[in-house]
Design a protein around this motif. Structure first.
Motif, PDB file in Angstrom:
ATOM      1  N   SER A   1       0.778  -1.204   0.211  1.00 21.98           N
ATOM      2  CA  SER A   1      -0.025   0.180   0.038  1.00 21.98           C
ATOM      3  C   SER A   1       0.997   1.088  -0.015  1.00 21.98           C
ATOM      4  O   SER A   1       2.222   0.983   0.131  1.00 21.98           O
ATOM      5  N   PHE A   2       0.323   2.309  -0.438  1.00 25.92           N
ATOM      6  CA  PHE A   2       1.024   3.516  -0.356  1.00 25.92           C
ATOM      7  C   PHE A   2       1.227   4.087   0.961  1.00 25.92           C
ATOM      8  O   PHE A   2       2.170   5.123   1.336  1.00 25.92           O
ATOM      9  N   ASN A   3       0.929   3.632   2.172  1.00 23.51           N
ATOM     10  CA  ASN A   3       1.022   4.084   3.494  1.00 23.51           C
ATOM     11  C   ASN A   3       1.904   2.875   4.086  1.00 23.51           C
ATOM     12  O   ASN A   3       1.779   2.730   5.313  1.00 23.51           O
ATOM     13  N   GLY A   4       2.512   2.384   3.566  1.00 23.53           N
ATOM     14  CA  GLY A   4       3.341   1.085   4.114  1.00 23.53           C
ATOM     15  C   GLY A   4       2.586  -0.194   4.455  1.00 23.53           C
ATOM     16  O   GLY A   4       1.621  -0.392   3.931  1.00 23.53           O
ATOM     17  N   PRO A   5       3.339  -1.220   5.024  1.00 22.44           N
ATOM     18  CA  PRO A   5       2.735  -2.392   5.179  1.00 22.44           C
ATOM     19  C   PRO A   5       1.383  -2.498   5.903  1.00 22.44           C
ATOM     20  O   PRO A   5       1.123  -1.384   6.583  1.00 22.44           O
ATOM     21  N   LEU A   6       0.385  -3.132   5.765  1.00 24.64           N
ATOM     22  CA  LEU A   6      -0.719  -3.135   6.540  1.00 24.64           C
ATOM     23  C   LEU A   6      -0.392  -3.455   7.814  1.00 24.64           C
ATOM     24  O   LEU A   6       0.356  -4.146   8.305  1.00 24.64           O
ATOM     25  N   PRO A   7      -1.229  -3.004   8.800  1.00 24.85           N
ATOM     26  CA  PRO A   7      -0.840  -3.045  10.329  1.00 24.85           C
ATOM     27  C   PRO A   7      -1.052  -4.470  10.650  1.00 24.85           C
ATOM     28  O   PRO A   7      -1.942  -5.167  10.056  1.00 24.85           O
ATOM     29  N   ASP A   8      -0.292  -4.876  11.771  1.00 24.66           N
ATOM     30  CA  ASP A   8      -0.350  -6.450  12.141  1.00 24.66           C
ATOM     31  C   ASP A   8      -1.770  -6.622  12.484  1.00 24.66           C
ATOM     32  O   ASP A   8      -2.217  -7.911  12.531  1.00 24.66           O
ATOM     33  N   ASP A   9      -2.575  -5.804  13.006  1.00 30.83           N
ATOM     34  CA  ASP A   9      -4.032  -6.097  13.937  1.00 30.83           C
ATOM     35  C   ASP A   9      -5.202  -6.065  12.622  1.00 30.83           C
ATOM     36  O   ASP A   9      -6.303  -6.151  13.046  1.00 30.83           O
ATOM     37  N   VAL A  10      -4.589  -5.913  11.452  1.00 33.48           N
ATOM     38  CA  VAL A  10      -5.799  -6.034  10.542  1.00 33.48           C
ATOM     39  C   VAL A  10      -6.246  -7.632  10.492  1.00 33.48           C
ATOM     40  O   VAL A  10      -5.571  -8.380  10.590  1.00 33.48           O
ATOM     41  N   GLN A  11      -7.652  -7.794  10.500  1.00 33.74           N
ATOM     42  CA  GLN A  11      -8.177  -9.004  10.813  1.00 33.74           C
ATOM     43  C   GLN A  11      -8.454  -9.823   9.390  1.00 33.74           C
ATOM     44  O   GLN A  11      -9.136  -9.205   8.619  1.00 33.74           O
ATOM     45  N   PHE A  12      -8.481 -11.287   9.602  1.00 36.34           N
ATOM     46  CA  PHE A  12      -8.742 -12.050   8.511  1.00 36.34           C
ATOM     47  C   PHE A  12      -9.452 -13.154   9.062  1.00 36.34           C
ATOM     48  O   PHE A  12      -9.237 -13.670  10.275  1.00 36.34           O
ATOM     49  N   GLU A  13     -10.433 -13.762   8.487  1.00 32.86           N
ATOM     50  CA  GLU A  13     -11.150 -14.769   8.829  1.00 32.86           C
ATOM     51  C   GLU A  13     -10.368 -16.380   8.771  1.00 32.86           C
ATOM     52  O   GLU A  13     -10.625 -17.130   9.697  1.00 32.86           O
ATOM     53  N   ASN A  14      -9.742 -16.355   8.114  1.00 31.25           N
ATOM     54  CA  ASN A  14      -8.722 -17.720   8.111  1.00 31.25           C
ATOM     55  C   ASN A  14      -9.377 -18.982   8.020  1.00 31.25           C
ATOM     56  O   ASN A  14      -9.020 -19.810   8.953  1.00 31.25           O
ATOM     57  N   GLU A  15     -10.300 -19.235   7.343  1.00 30.74           N
ATOM     58  CA  GLU A  15     -11.153 -20.434   7.237  1.00 30.74           C
ATOM     59  C   GLU A  15     -11.994 -20.922   8.642  1.00 30.74           C
ATOM     60  O   GLU A  15     -11.873 -21.975   9.093  1.00 30.74           O
ATOM     61  N   GLY A  16     -12.198 -19.839   9.374  1.00 39.20           N
ATOM     62  CA  GLY A  16     -12.961 -20.017  10.693  1.00 39.20           C
ATOM     63  C   GLY A  16     -11.895 -19.894  11.840  1.00 39.20           C
ATOM     64  O   GLY A  16     -12.445 -20.044  13.091  1.00 39.20           O
ATOM     65  N   ARG A  17     -10.819 -19.721  11.759  1.00 39.93           N
ATOM     66  CA  ARG A  17      -9.683 -19.641  12.707  1.00 39.93           C
ATOM     67  C   ARG A  17      -9.058 -18.069  12.764  1.00 39.93           C
ATOM     68  O   ARG A  17      -8.109 -17.882  12.371  1.00 39.93           O
TER      69      ARG A  17
END
Length: 784
Positions: free
Chosen positions: A409-425
């Motif tokens: 992204s133009f604002n650097g790496p996505l923050p560590d706490d961005v959330q992902f569903e990860n197949e239910g985990r």
């Protein structure tokens, strides 16, 4: 972390070990492959790389000794000690890989960090401890290969790297710890043994290959499970096969994807694309593909077309296709945040985008401005993204180029706490970052496969172990520097040693301005690179083959035509690689691992096993040293026969890239063509270099999956050279209509008679070789 061994239990192919403070599992995958596992985060593997694990049934013996548990297969002996220290031996008792028993002891760094940083120097600090850490003893004779596209030399001994997919536009140099891909796998070669280690952990991982201390090397991670595979083998080739048995092989692509490809940021509007296409045909330069960078889109919105620049994209792409050009379009993961934009609205409605920790859709800035990011860790999102590929295919697009998918992204790496569903985990960005591009490529591949019915052509910048199943890769935003041409060779070779066979670089360099000499030398490398694409950046000088002068144009034409001549050989390599896992570009050590001279060769490579390429990688160089391994080699240009096992000098005027053919080789050639499919090739040329050898040639329809149902033809050539030369031709499988005849070029000074199936064949002598034609049927060819 573990303490003393308390007990152990054997359950099928798994040995469960209870320690004072934790548990561990040794799983026997096959006699040569062993998994070492501790469920520090998840109870199971949940691998994104190993998607179809096959357990080979084998005899496993487990015995408790005084100080350790001994596990043996027919090939390996594994000893497990307190603190989950695991050592690997050959079944004969030869120590292969041993855990280090002492504490890490990094070398001392002297000086004042702040003073150096104040002057602008990049300063390494003392190495940190990691949540997960495996430290292995160095015996002193190790060479390390693999680890993906990392900068530096072929042998990674003494280097330190981090696996964290990184979009770094600064000129890539040896000090780069990370680039676009994370492939946590390496091969260790010792004087009398070899093995591989695959650390299947998608969090940020670390690999110190003896840099901080000559007594050990280590790999570690910030989080996740302790989960690594030890891969034994009789040689480096078998270890690479074992690794690709786990993570997948590069599938056979459509043949047009192996032709020459032209790209730029950006070919726009439509008139410019047509102008480029017309120039290739008028200037007699073969080309199959033109790439469209971000400017073909409306306001950089993915799955759209700018109607001013491309007013009728279907008509334009159809016209280009009729002239033999396939169009590949770039797609980034960032989706423009805009009301009434269907992709955004659909994704928002269905919860397909990553969120912040409060569950609100995460927004960052990329080319379209404020953008949101698909959560590719979620199957529903991947299915939706796969369906969107139909939009491009319906426009006439033939392949998709995934970029900016580290994600960047133009604002650097996505923050560590961005959330992902990860197949239910549910998890955060720290776990998904390194597999984001991998999962995007998987979705793209599956969508193209579903809606085209053909073998998908996907290119990706970001990747993880196993991405070879879904995508070709390139090494990202390189520069038009001689150092980047030089460095591209070990980068591509180590990608191949990491399971990614279909790979390439931006020929000529992406940033900065290329020069005529640099492009001339780079296209000579590109002709032998699986992905052969010239690509340049915005606001750089033109970089097409005709952009400089007549000499540069002629050299480009010469080597691009050579590439098309060698297409059947390249196709054969990728077909066989789908079974063996062997790459197209190979370091010499892959076939000559007992030869100490090849361990550090960074500026030569094998194109398959039969062709050796020794390109010029320095400005102004008109002669170079070439190492030829044991055996006899034939200079491709002069047909001089040279004894190997030694260094030679080769004069290299600007239009000559040193190429040598191994004695006993049969190299299939195609006739000249402007693009793949222009001609219905009914006569295959066999370029024969007499000696002892065997070759298998494969033919299919070049685009569909019908070959997996048996629709192909397989020719086997067995060549012997006793009192007279004989070549037995056997059609091993014939379910696809292939050739009517073979045109034979037999490279030999003196030939008296030629017979095929006892019938005398007339021939023509030209320049130390003879030429003749025989029917493409089984039989025996005799040359006297």
């Amino acid at each position: 972390m573990f303490g003393k061994i308390v007990s152990h239990k054997v359950r099928a192919n798994k040995i469960h070990l209870e320690f004072e403070k934790n548990e561990g599992i040794i799983e026997i995958i096959s006699p040569m492959i062993v998994n070492v596992f501790c469920p520090l985060k998840y109870d199971n593997h949940y691998s994104r790389a190993v998607e179809d694990l096959k357990i080979e049934q084998c005899e496993i013996l487990v015995e408790k000794k005084d100080f350790y548990i001994e596990i043996s297969t027919e090939a390996l002996l594994i000893k497990v000690y307190d603190d989950f220290k695991v050592d690997f031996y050959s079944i004969e008792g030869k120590i292969l890989c041993e855990d280090f028993r002492e504490e890490r002891a990094p070398f001392v760094r002297r000086g004042t960090i702040s003073d150096a940083q104040d002057e602008g120097h990049s300063v390494d600090i003392q190495a940190d401890k990691h949540k997960i850490e495996v430290v292995k003893r160095l015996f002193g004779d190790e060479k390390f290969y693999g680890l993906g596209e990392k900068t530096g030399h072929l042998n990674k001994r003494g280097y330190y790297y981090e696996m964290w997919n990184t979009d770094d536009p600064t000129p890539h140099v040896e000090s780069h710890k990370s680039l676009y891909k994370s492939i946590p796998y390496f091969i260790t070669l010792r004087e009398d043994c070899a093995f591989g280690i695959f650390f299947d952990n998608t969090f940020k991982t670390y690999f110190d290959m003896g840099k901080e201390n000559s007594k050990y090397y280590y790999f570690g991670a910030d989080d996740g499970n302790l989960d690594y595979y030890f891969i034994g083998g009789n040689n480096v080739q078998s270890i690479l096969k074992g690794y690709t048995d786990l993570t997948g092989k590069t599938p056979l692509p459509q043949m047009w994807t192996l032709g020459y490809q032209q790209s730029r940021w950006s070919y726009s509007p439509a008139g410019r694309v047509k102008e480029i296409a017309k120039s290739f045909r008028e200037k007699d330069i073969p080309c199959d593909t033109i790439h469209l960078d971000i400017d073909y889109m409306e306001s950089f919105k993915v799955f759209t077309w700018d109607k001013e620049r491309f007013p009728d994209e279907k008509k334009i792409l159809n016209e280009l296709n009729e002239d033999g050009f396939k169009i590949v379009t770039i797609i980034d993961p960032g989706v423009k945040k805009e009301k009434n934009y269907d992709i955004y609205e659909t994704g928002l409605k269905n919860g397909y985008f990553a969120t912040d920790k409060d569950g609100i859709t995460y927004v960052n800035r990329v080319w379209p401005g404020d953008s949101v990011f698909p959560d590719f860790s979620k199957k529903d999102t991947r299915d939706w993204w796969a369906e969107n590929q139909k939009i491009l295919l319906d426009s006439g697009v033939s392949g998709v180029w995934n970029d900016m998918n580290e994600p960047a992204s133009f604002n650097g790496p996505l923050p560590d706490d961005v959330q992902f569903e990860n197949e239910g985990r549910n998890t955060d960005h720290t776990e998904i970052h390194n597999i984001y591009g991998h999962l995007m490529s998987k979705a793209t591949f599956e969508g193209i496969k579903k809606h085209s019915g053909k073998r998908p052509f996907v290119i990706t910048r970001a990747a993880y172990a196993g991405t070879q199943k879904y995508s070709t890769v390139w090494t990202g935003d390189n520069q038009s520097f001689w150092d980047h041409l030089r460095m591209s060779i070990p980068m591509l070779l180590n990608l191949g040693m990491s399971g990614i066979s279909f790979c390439g670089t931006d020929v000529g360099g992406f940033s900065f301005d290329c020069t005529p000499e640099l492009l001339s030398r780079w296209v000579q490398v590109g002709a032998f690179t699986p992905l052969f694409r010239n690509h340049s950046g915005s606001n750089t000088r033109d970089q097409e083959p005709w952009a400089f002068d007549e000499e540069t144009l002629n050299i480009n034409r010469k080597y691009i035509k050579l590439r098309y001549k060698l297409l059947p050989y390249l196709y054969d390599l990728l077909w066989s690689g789908e079974t063996t896992g062997l790459p197209v570009m190979r370091p010499l050590v892959l076939h000559y691992e007992k030869d100490k001279e090849v361990y550090e060769i960074n500026d030569q490579f094998l194109f398959g096993e039969n062709i050796l390429v020794a390109p010029i990688l320095e400005q102004g160089k008109k002669i170079r040293t070439v190492y030829l391994p044991v055996g006899q080699w034939i200079d491709y240009w002069t047909k001089e026969v040279i004894d190997g096992g030694k260094y030679i000098l080769k004069e290299t005027p600007l239009d000559i890239c040193p190429v040598y053919i191994k004695k006993g080789s049969i190299v299939p050639n195609y006739p000249e063509q402007n693009y793949v499919g222009e001609k219905d090739i009914k006569e295959l040329t066999l370029d024969i270099y007499p000696g002892e050898g065997q070759y298998v040639h494969y033919v299919d329809d070049k685009e569909s999956y019908n070959y997996r149902e048996g629709e192909y033809t397989l020719y086997e050539f067995i060549m012997k050279n006793d009192e007279e030369a004989t070549i037995d031709i056997n059609i091993k499988h014939e379910e696809y209509k292939a050739y009517d005849s073979f045109k034979v070029i037999y490279n030999c000074d003196i030939t008296k008679e030629v017979y095929f199936n006892e019938e005398k064949i007339s021939f023509v002598e030209t320049d130390n070789k003879i030429e003749f034609v025989i029917p493409a049927v089984s039989g025996r060819l005799i040359v006297k």
